[in-house]
Design a protein around this motif. Structure first.
Motif, PDB file in Angstrom:
ATOM      1  N   VAL A   1       0.848  -1.183   0.000  1.00 49.69           N
ATOM      2  CA  VAL A   1       0.000   0.000   0.000  1.00 49.69           C
ATOM      3  C   VAL A   1       0.888   1.239   0.000  1.00 49.69           C
ATOM      4  CG1 VAL A   1      -0.139  -0.072   2.531  1.00 49.69           C
ATOM      5  CG2 VAL A   1      -1.872   1.183   1.235  1.00 49.69           C
ATOM      6  N   ASP A   2       0.394   2.319  -0.572  1.00 56.63           N
ATOM      7  CA  ASP A   2       1.144   3.577  -0.577  1.00 56.63           C
ATOM      8  C   ASP A   2       1.473   3.964   0.868  1.00 56.63           C
ATOM      9  OD1 ASP A   2       1.520   6.569  -0.457  1.00 56.63           O
ATOM     10  OD2 ASP A   2       1.339   6.356  -2.620  1.00 56.63           O
ATOM     11  N   TYR A   3       2.761   3.976   1.209  1.00 54.21           N
ATOM     12  CA  TYR A   3       3.166   4.192   2.599  1.00 54.21           C
ATOM     13  C   TYR A   3       2.879   5.614   3.065  1.00 54.21           C
ATOM     14  CZ  TYR A   3       6.032   3.694   6.822  1.00 54.21           C
ATOM     15  OH  TYR A   3       6.465   3.641   8.132  1.00 54.21           O
ATOM     16  N   ARG A   4       2.966   6.576   2.147  1.00 55.79           N
ATOM     17  CA  ARG A   4       2.680   7.970   2.517  1.00 55.79           C
ATOM     18  C   ARG A   4       1.230   8.124   2.968  1.00 55.79           C
ATOM     19  NH1 ARG A   4       3.424  10.603  -3.034  1.00 55.79           N
ATOM     20  NH2 ARG A   4       2.039   8.834  -3.387  1.00 55.79           N
ATOM     21  N   LEU A   5       0.304   7.596   2.166  1.00 50.28           N
ATOM     22  CA  LEU A   5      -1.112   7.705   2.501  1.00 50.28           C
ATOM     23  C   LEU A   5      -1.444   6.888   3.741  1.00 50.28           C
ATOM     24  CD1 LEU A   5      -3.963   8.684   1.911  1.00 50.28           C
ATOM     25  CD2 LEU A   5      -4.234   6.779   0.304  1.00 50.28           C
TER      26      LEU A   5
END
Length: 436
Positions: A133-137
C-alpha cells in the motif's frame, strides 16, 4: 475526484513544504514581525518575549518525547507485536488497510490524543509489513484520525471548564462534559468524522503506478536472537524477575489510580501506563533497552523544535497578537455565526499556538464576552475553539512529529493528503457547530 485532487496537493506540498524545522523558523520570524507591525511592540520587547518563553514547554517536550519512546517500546514488545499482526491481518488489500488504520487511529485518538498518535503510527508500520500500500497515505491516514482528539475523552478545553476552580469559573461556572464532549452536536460531529475521514482516505488511494511503497525490511522487524550469557551482569540484563519486580508494581499503581481513586487519563498517566506495560511485556531489561535504542532515533524533531514553538507562543500571547487575531475574526459575528467564526479563529491561532490549553487561555477572554453579549450557548463556543484547535493540526507539523518519527517519514510526505482532509473535515465541523 478526490484522487484527482490529491495528486496536485501532494505534489505541491512535496515541492514547497519545508522540513518542520524550517517551518518553525519561518513561523518565528512571521510572529515576531507581526507583533512589531500590528501590536506596535518594539524589537527588544519581542526578543524578550521570545527568549523568556523559549523554554516554557520543557516539561511538555519531555512528555511528548516519552509518548513516542514508551509507546514504541510497548508496541515492539512480543505480545503487542503479535496482537498488531493479528489485527493487521484483517486487511486484505490496500484499500482495507487504509480504512482499518484510520478507524484504529480515530478510536485511539478519541480515547486519548497521545495514545492515538503512537498507536496509529505503529499500526501503520505493521500494516505496511503485510500489505502492499502507498506508505505515505497509510501514515497520513494514521495521523488524520488525530482530528477527533479535542472532541474526545481527553479534550483539554472541555475538561478544563468541567474542573472546579478553572480560571473562568466566576464567569461561566463549571460546565460538565454532558454539555460538551457528550452533547448531541459534538457526538454528531464525531460520528460524521468517523464515517468521512476513512472514506476520504480510501478515495485518495493513488493508482499503483503513482504509489510509493516501502520495503518491509526497512521497518526494523528483526528476527529474535538467543542471548548467550557469559557474565554475571548479563544475568541481570536478562532477568525477568528484576523487570517484573518494577513493572508489575507500576501496573498495580495504575489499577489503584483508575479503580480505587477514580483517576482519569492525562499525558503522565498514559506515559506511565506505556512504560509499565512495556517493562512487563518485554520481560527482560535487555529487550526493553534494545527497543529504546530504536525508539529514540525518531525523537530528534521533538527535542529541537518544541522550544521554538514555546517561543512563538510567548510572542503571540504576551504581545497581544493572538487576542487581536481572535477579536478581528469575531468582530462581525452574529448569534448564528459566532461558533463558526470561533472555530475559524481557533484554527488560525492554532498554527502559531499549537496547544489546546494554552489556546483556551488566550481566546477565552475574547470568546466568552462575545458569546454572552450575543446570547450564544457557552459550551458550543468552547467546543468551537476546541475543534478549531484540532482541525488545523492536519496542516501544522507540530503534532505530526511523533508520528513522523515512528514512521520514518518527512512532513512533506503526508501533508498533501492531510490538506484534502483539512478542507473536507473543516466543512463537516463548521456545519455541525452551526446547525446541529
Amino acid at each position: 475526484m478526490l484522487k484527482a485532487l490529491s495528486r496536485p496537493a501532494v505534489k505541491l506540498v512535496e515541492r514547497y513544504l519545508p522540513d518542520p524545522y524550517i517551518f518553525v523558523l519561518l513561523l518565528t520570524i512571521i510572529a515576531a514581525a507581526a507583533a512589531i507591525a500590528v501590536e506596535r511592540q518594539t524589537p527588544l520587547a519581542v526578543m524578550r518575549f521570545w527568549g523568556d518563553g523559549f523554554w516554557g514547554l520543557l516539561t511538555f517536550s519531555m512528555q511528548m518525547l516519552l509518548v513516542l519512546v514508551t509507546g514504541y517500546m510497548l508496541a515492539s514488545s512480543p505480545p503487542v507485536k503479535r496482537l498488531l499482526q493479528k489485527l493487521a491481518g484483517l486487511a486484505k488489500n490496500a484499500g482495507s488497510a487504509i480504512i482499518l488504520v484510520t478507524l484504529v487511529s480515530l478510536v485511539a485518538s478519541w480515547i486519548n490524543w497521545g495514545f492515538g498518535l503512537v498507536v496509529g503510527a505503529l499500526f501503520a508500520k505493521e500494516l505496511a509489513r503485510l500489505v502492499r500500500v502507498d506508505y505515505r497515505l497509510l501514515v497520513a491516514s494514521a495521523y488524520s484520525g488525530f482530528i477527533v482528539w479535542h472532541g474526545g475523552l481527553a479534550g483539554s478545553i472541555p475538561l478544563t471548564i468541567a474542573t472546579e476552580g478553572h480560571f473562568t469559573v466566576e464567569q461561566i461556572g463549571v460546565i460538565g462534559t454532558g454539555n460538551t464532549i457528550f452533547s448531541l452536536f459534538n457526538l454528531a460531529i464525531v460520528a460524521c468524522l468517523f464515517i468521512a475521514v476513512p472514506l476520504v482516505n480510501r478515495l485518495m488511494l493513488p493508482d499503483e503506478d503513482e504509489s510509493v511503497y516501502i520495503d518491509p525490511k526497512l521497518l526494523g522487524e528483526d528476527e529474535e536472537t538467543r542471548v548467550r550469557i557469559t557474565r554475571p551482569a548479563e544475568r541481570l540484563e536478562n532477568s525477568t524477575t528484576l523487570a517484573w519486580l518494577v513493572g508489575i508494581p507500576g501496573v498495580l499503581f495504575l489499577l489503584d489510580h483508575f479503580i480505587f481513586r477514580g483517576g482519569g487519563l492525562n499525558l503522565n498517566v498514559v506515559n506511565f501506563l506505556f512504560l509499565s506495560l512495556a517493562i512487563v511485556l518485554h520481560r527482560t531489561p535487555r529487550s526493553l533497552l534494545e527497543s529504546l535504542h530504536e525508539a529514540i532515533k525518531g525523537g530528534a524533531g521533538i527535542v529541537i523544535q518544541f522550544p521554538f514553538y514555546a517561543g512563538i507562543m510567548a510572542i503571540m500571547v504576551q504581545s497581544g497578537l493572538a487576542e487581536s487575531m481572535s477579536e478581528t475574526l469575531i468582530s462581525f459575528a452574529t448569534e448564528t455565526t459566532l461558533p463558526f467564526w470561533s472555530f475559524i479563529s481557533a484554527g488560525i491561532v492554532n498554527i502559531f499556538v499549537p496547544s489546546g490549553g494554552g489556546q483556551w487561555a488566550v481566546q477565552a477572554p475574547v470568546m466568552l464576552p462575545a458569546a454572552e453579549a450575543l446570547g450564544v450557548d457557552i459550551p458550543r463556543v468552547a467546543m468551537a475553539v476546541a475543534w478549531g484547535d484540532a482541525w488545523t493540526n492536519l496542516l501544522q507539523p507540530f503534532w505530526a512529529l511523533p508520528v513522523l518519527g515512528i514512521a520514518g517519514l518527512k512532513a512533506k510526505d503526508i501533508m498533501g493528503f492531510c490538506l484534502i482532509q483539512l478542507f473536507i473535515t473543516g466543512i463537516i465541523i463548521a456545519v455541525g457547530l452551526t446547525w446541529f
